[in-house]
Motif scaffolding. Structure first.
Motif, PDB file in Angstrom:
ATOM      1  N   ASN A 119       0.825  -1.211   0.000  1.00 31.60           N
ATOM      2  CA  ASN A 119       0.000   0.000   0.000  1.00 31.60           C
ATOM      3  C   ASN A 119       0.855   1.255   0.000  1.00 31.60           C
ATOM      4  O   ASN A 119       1.928   1.287   0.604  1.00 31.60           O
ATOM      5  CB  ASN A 119      -0.911   0.005   1.231  1.00 31.60           C
ATOM      6  N   ALA A 120       0.340   2.289  -0.624  1.00 38.66           N
ATOM      7  CA  ALA A 120       1.022   3.585  -0.648  1.00 38.66           C
ATOM      8  C   ALA A 120       0.957   4.218   0.734  1.00 38.66           C
ATOM      9  O   ALA A 120      -0.052   4.092   1.443  1.00 38.66           O
ATOM     10  CB  ALA A 120       0.364   4.500  -1.676  1.00 38.66           C
ATOM     11  N   LEU A 121       2.006   4.903   1.104  1.00 37.85           N
ATOM     12  CA  LEU A 121       2.038   5.579   2.404  1.00 37.85           C
ATOM     13  C   LEU A 121       0.957   6.645   2.507  1.00 37.85           C
ATOM     14  O   LEU A 121       0.474   6.946   3.610  1.00 37.85           O
ATOM     15  CB  LEU A 121       3.405   6.212   2.649  1.00 37.85           C
ATOM     16  N   ASP A 122       0.538   7.201   1.378  1.00 38.59           N
ATOM     17  CA  ASP A 122      -0.501   8.228   1.367  1.00 38.59           C
ATOM     18  C   ASP A 122      -1.919   7.666   1.405  1.00 38.59           C
ATOM     19  O   ASP A 122      -2.879   8.432   1.522  1.00 38.59           O
ATOM     20  CB  ASP A 122      -0.370   9.102   0.113  1.00 38.59           C
ATOM     21  N   ARG A 123      -2.054   6.348   1.295  1.00 36.04           N
ATOM     22  CA  ARG A 123      -3.403   5.759   1.319  1.00 36.04           C
ATOM     23  C   ARG A 123      -4.061   6.052   2.659  1.00 36.04           C
ATOM     24  O   ARG A 123      -3.498   5.810   3.717  1.00 36.04           O
ATOM     25  CB  ARG A 123      -3.351   4.254   1.075  1.00 36.04           C
ATOM     26  N   ARG A 124      -5.271   6.555   2.580  1.00 34.25           N
ATOM     27  CA  ARG A 124      -6.042   6.883   3.777  1.00 34.25           C
ATOM     28  C   ARG A 124      -6.735   5.649   4.327  1.00 34.25           C
ATOM     29  O   ARG A 124      -7.133   4.752   3.577  1.00 34.25           O
ATOM     30  CB  ARG A 124      -7.100   7.947   3.464  1.00 34.25           C
ATOM     31  N   ALA A 125      -6.876   5.633   5.623  1.00 37.24           N
ATOM     32  CA  ALA A 125      -7.572   4.540   6.299  1.00 37.24           C
ATOM     33  C   ALA A 125      -9.042   4.525   5.883  1.00 37.24           C
ATOM     34  O   ALA A 125      -9.643   5.576   5.646  1.00 37.24           O
ATOM     35  CB  ALA A 125      -7.459   4.708   7.813  1.00 37.24           C
ATOM     36  N   ASP A 126      -9.610   3.336   5.828  1.00 36.88           N
ATOM     37  CA  ASP A 126     -11.021   3.190   5.472  1.00 36.88           C
ATOM     38  C   ASP A 126     -11.935   3.709   6.572  1.00 36.88           C
ATOM     39  O   ASP A 126     -13.051   4.135   6.307  1.00 36.88           O
ATOM     40  CB  ASP A 126     -11.355   1.725   5.184  1.00 36.88           C
ATOM     41  N   ARG A 127     -11.473   3.672   7.803  1.00 31.20           N
ATOM     42  CA  ARG A 127     -12.291   4.082   8.949  1.00 31.20           C
ATOM     43  C   ARG A 127     -11.722   5.363   9.553  1.00 31.20           C
ATOM     44  O   ARG A 127     -10.513   5.479   9.731  1.00 31.20           O
ATOM     45  CB  ARG A 127     -12.296   2.963   9.988  1.00 31.20           C
TER      46      ARG A 127
END
Length: 167
Positions: A119-127
């Motif tokens: 996963n990309a470090l910039d990916r935001r959490a789903d929750r």
């Protein structure tokens, strides 16, 4: 006690972040080297009856579960805690051998290493964590490093009180 080196094999951001989290994880495991099953269950601080070596290792395991699986991936929370017993992961740890807790923590860490790599470090959490804030993977790695390092300090204290081991 032996630990891995905290110097990353490369200087990109991801490698630095994951190296420090792994270093903190390995330090926690190293603090447990030679601790007997009986000693791992001892609560040595009168004001902190849940603070045992076993309790701290189980807590670290479940904290990572919460941040990676519940917050980041948005899965349902199947952790051991309840509204009535929010620290249950620390309480129940004394029912399991320390070796089992350490093995489960190591196996889980390996799974989360793969998750982070994919996963990309910039990916935001789903929750969202609060106020509709969705932290990114980078923040989770930093938070887990801080959390693990803080509890390593607790493990330092417990270990010195148990048998005089420092370092």
């Amino acid at each position: 006690m032996t630990r891995i080196d905290d110097t990353p094999p490369a200087w990109d951001e991801r490698t630095q972040l994951t190296t420090f989290l792994d270093y903190a994880r390995d330090t926690a495991r190293a603090k447990c080297d030679g601790v007997s099953a009986e000693d791992a269950r001892k609560a040595l601080l009168p004001g902190s009856p849940l603070m045992t070596v076993s309790g701290l290792i189980n807590h670290l395991r479940w904290v990572e579960y919460y941040w990676f699986q519940v917050v980041f991936l948005g899965e349902e929370d199947a952790g051991p805690w309840t509204d009535e017993d929010p620290d249950r992961e620390m309480r129940i740890a004394v029912d399991f051998p320390l070796g089992q807790l350490l093995d489960e923590y190591a196996e889980q860490s390996a799974r989360y290493r793969a998750l982070v790599a994919a996963n990309a470090l910039d990916r935001r959490a789903d929750r969202a964590v609060r106020d509709d804030v969705h932290v990114d993977l980078r923040w989770i790695l930093l938070h887990l490093t801080e959390e693990t390092a803080r509890h390593n300090g607790h493990l330092d204290i417990l270990r010195e009180l148990l048998d005089g081991t420092t370092g």
